[in-house]
Design an enzyme around this catalytic site. Structure first.
Site, PDB file in Angstrom:
ATOM      1  N   GLY A  46       0.852  -1.128   0.254  1.00 44.12           N
ATOM      2  CA  GLY A  46       0.041   0.007   0.132  1.00 44.12           C
ATOM      3  C   GLY A  46       0.882   1.305   0.013  1.00 44.12           C
ATOM      4  CD  GLN A  51       3.152   5.819   2.605  1.00 42.69           C
ATOM      5  OE1 GLN A  51       2.280   5.272   2.079  1.00 42.69           O
ATOM      6  NE2 GLN A  51       4.286   5.034   3.228  1.00 42.69           N
ATOM      7  CB  CYS A  96       4.788   2.007   7.304  1.00 42.37           C
ATOM      8  SG  CYS A  96       4.244   3.722   6.398  1.00 42.37           S
ATOM      9  CG  LEU A  97       6.514   0.951   1.546  1.00 49.60           C
ATOM     10  CD1 LEU A  97       5.996   1.385  -0.092  1.00 49.60           C
ATOM     11  CD2 LEU A  97       7.560  -0.276   1.329  1.00 49.60           C
ATOM     12  CG  HIS A 138      -1.374   1.561   7.253  1.00 43.70           C
ATOM     13  ND1 HIS A 138      -0.170   0.793   8.111  1.00 43.70           N
ATOM     14  CD2 HIS A 138      -0.271   2.295   6.346  1.00 43.70           C
ATOM     15  CE1 HIS A 138       0.919   1.679   7.771  1.00 43.70           C
ATOM     16  NE2 HIS A 138       1.051   2.228   6.881  1.00 43.70           N
ATOM     17  CD  GLU A 139      -1.264   2.571   2.708  1.00 42.39           C
ATOM     18  OE1 GLU A 139      -0.780   3.904   2.436  1.00 42.39           O
ATOM     19  OE2 GLU A 139      -0.541   1.837   2.958  1.00 42.39           O
ATOM     20  CG  HIS A 142       0.070   6.968   5.299  1.00 44.19           C
ATOM     21  ND1 HIS A 142       1.285   7.335   5.767  1.00 44.19           N
ATOM     22  CD2 HIS A 142       0.206   5.795   5.222  1.00 44.19           C
ATOM     23  CE1 HIS A 142       2.031   6.367   6.027  1.00 44.19           C
ATOM     24  NE2 HIS A 142       1.481   5.316   5.754  1.00 44.19           N
TER      25      HIS A 142
HETATM   26 NI    NI Z   1       2.355   3.291   5.561  1.00 44.83          NI
END
Ligand code: NI
Length: 174
Positions: A46, A51, A96-97, A138-139, A142
């Site tokens: 995701g 991000q 998470c990236l 989660h996204e 963000h």
């Molecule tokens: Ni994330």
């Protein structure tokens, strides 16, 4: 297509609130394609536009892990709105990236309904459960400037923050 730079915690730009997308045009589709390329290159499932420094309410998900020739299942959510269908806590180990190398258990509502626009700008809705529900929530966090580390204890969050800051310093001087 091109790879985009993924911001890492505690970059203050990850705390910005993303703004609604007002039109789905070719430029936005290009951004979406670049985001998919970036996410696949980083082996993520995701990615939210915020991000990659794009302050728009846009996120992408692909839960296919690519193993054993599994076909990609790209999902695009533009201006997503979420409704909790089942608030029973579902516990899942998240990563998470933007917080590379750290995985921690977080509890979120088990089942949600998401209304959004797809890559063509068409409205759709999807009931998400399990991993997809975790990922969508989660996204969407963000887009509101929130990270999964915010659900952890202050101590744990501080520890991750200092370790990543140290890494960033080392990378900058390397
Ligand atoms: Ni994330």
């Amino acid at each position: 297509m091109s790879l985009l730079e993924i911001l890492e915690f505690p970059d203050p730009r990850l705390r910005k609130k993303a703004l609604p997308v007002d039109k789905v045009d070719d430029a936005l589709k290009q951004t979406i394609d670049d985001m998919f390329e970036t996410m696949y290159a980083a082996s993520g499932i995701g990615l939210a536009a915020i991000q990659v420094s794009i302050q728009k309410r846009l996120l992408i998900i692909d839960l296919a892990d690519g193993e054993e020739g599994e076909e990609p299942k790209p999902l695009v959510f533009i201006n997503p709105e979420i409704t909790v269908l089942d608030p029973t806590p579902y516990r899942h180990e998240e990563g998470c990236l933007s917080v590379p190398g750290y995985f921690e258990f977080v509890e979120r509502p088990q089942k949600v309904l998401v209304n959004a626009l797809n890559r063509e700008g068409e409205a759709f809705e999807i009931e998400a459960e399990g991993l997809l529900a975790v990922c969508v929530q989660h996204e969407i966090d963000h887009l509101n400037g929130k990270l999964f580390v915010d659900y952890l204890s202050v101590l744990k969050r501080q520890r991750i923050k200092s370790k990543l800051e140290k890494e960033h310093k080392q990378n900058a001087s390397a």
